[in-house]
Write an enzyme that holds these catalytic residues in place. Sequence first.
Site, mmCIF file in Angstrom:
data_model
loop_
_atom_site.group_PDB
_atom_site.id
_atom_site.type_symbol
_atom_site.label_atom_id
_atom_site.label_comp_id
_atom_site.label_asym_id
_atom_site.label_seq_id
_atom_site.Cartn_x
_atom_site.Cartn_y
_atom_site.Cartn_z
ATOM 1 N N LEU A 35 -13.458 -10.832 30.808
ATOM 2 C CA LEU A 35 -12.606 -10.927 29.624
ATOM 3 C C LEU A 35 -11.314 -10.132 29.798
ATOM 4 C CD1 LEU A 35 -12.147 -11.668 26.585
ATOM 5 C CD2 LEU A 35 -13.371 -9.543 26.025
ATOM 6 N N PRO A 72 -5.147 -7.004 32.924
ATOM 7 C CA PRO A 72 -4.289 -5.824 33.034
ATOM 8 C C PRO A 72 -3.459 -5.539 31.783
ATOM 9 C CG PRO A 72 -4.236 -7.069 35.072
ATOM 10 C CD PRO A 72 -5.025 -7.885 34.103
ATOM 11 N N ARG A 117 -33.908 29.428 33.656
ATOM 12 C CA ARG A 117 -32.830 30.332 34.053
ATOM 13 C C ARG A 117 -32.966 31.688 33.347
ATOM 14 N NH1 ARG A 117 -29.041 31.584 37.958
ATOM 15 N NH2 ARG A 117 -27.103 32.342 37.025
ATOM 16 N N GLU A 161 -16.283 -2.174 26.399
ATOM 17 C CA GLU A 161 -16.695 -3.089 25.323
ATOM 18 C C GLU A 161 -16.185 -2.625 23.956
ATOM 19 O OE1 GLU A 161 -20.603 -4.861 25.571
ATOM 20 O OE2 GLU A 161 -20.745 -4.283 27.683
ATOM 21 N N THR A 175 -13.047 0.372 22.686
ATOM 22 C CA THR A 175 -12.892 1.825 22.615
ATOM 23 C C THR A 175 -13.408 2.366 21.291
ATOM 24 O OG1 THR A 175 -10.697 1.671 21.626
ATOM 25 C CG2 THR A 175 -10.810 1.672 24.045
ATOM 26 N N SER A 176 -13.549 3.679 21.218
ATOM 27 C CA SER A 176 -13.975 4.295 19.961
ATOM 28 C C SER A 176 -12.994 3.972 18.836
ATOM 29 C CB SER A 176 -14.095 5.818 20.125
ATOM 30 O OG SER A 176 -15.184 6.145 20.968
#
Length: 372
Positions: A120, A123, A261, A356, A358-359
């Site tokens: 899909l 550029p 640790r 898929e 962006t936020s």
Amino acid sequence: MEQTLNVTTTLTQFAQKHIKPFVLDWDKQSAFPKELFCQLAEMGLMGMLSMPEYGGLALNYEAYADAITTISQYCGSVGLSIAAHNSLVSQHICQFGNEAQKKKYLPGLCNGSSLGAWALTEPNAGSDAAGMTCSALRTDKGWALNGCKTFITQGASADVIVVIAKTDNGKNGHTAFLVEKNTPGFSAGKPLEKLGMRASETVELFFNDCIVSDDTRIGAVGNGFKQTMQILDGGRISIAALSLGIAKGAYELALQYAKKRQQFGKAIIDFQAIGFKLAEMATKIYAAELMLKDVCIKKDAGANTIKESAMCKLFASELAVKVSGEAVQIMGGNGYMTGFGVEKYYRDAKLCTIGEGTSEIQKLIIQREISR
């Protein structure tokens, strides 16, 4: 519920034997472990959502998401590739392909003899997917595809690619096509170098008068963008599951490290500064699990999940970045070193806030849905 439990147990055992020992080497070499997918196919993992008549498992979304989460706890790259193959490629054919296309492509996609990719992004057409310029012009031989796609998961190794191309300048100007690997005029670039998800192949695809027959067209001419939006709705659930797996994997490493640790005479988990970090991480992971379960149940019931999928993807992907970052912080200098593995989760997580949608795009979707 039984499907989910069986998937989790089986995949955990598989991942510990066939994925965990090799993860850091794959990452270091940017090696795409294609042979692994044949093993996954033997377990049915390459046809999780496909119908049994084509060799699939027909899992519900809850079991499918749990499978992606489980695998991604060990390697986000493998989880990403499985998700792309199942929820983007196979689901596009399952939902919108005709019977001949299903019979031709789904059996191979399910049994692992064929790998799929979904093309899909371009550029100059990322978030603005409708702005794509890769075109398909009708000719007397079928359709001539011209243009470029980028950031395509397993695009070079794929045997069949679902390509969304521009067929008209109007509102309904996009159409989906099935392009096979050796089609004249089609080529793939070299794998792109990335921050994370290095064992998942990412390439550019090029189409230069690539002629495909009309039989390769998926659905009606001009219906491609509508198909794409529906496919991405399920794809966001996949990325949420991927994100959750990365968050859980990073959390578990940090938790075990903090228990072992010793500093100032006691385990660092006993210091409030560290213990509270882990408590917050565990709480938010639990919240993400519940969100993912809820959206899967709704999708399995046939409900519209556009809003919930975007919410789940947004929350889980941002959580993966936060949790993996805190895991590195808890492990300090060791966390910054490659040999401990937690820095890989940190690098892999960032893709989840981008791929898929962006936020920022998820927030736009949510805003649109709650404004109705």
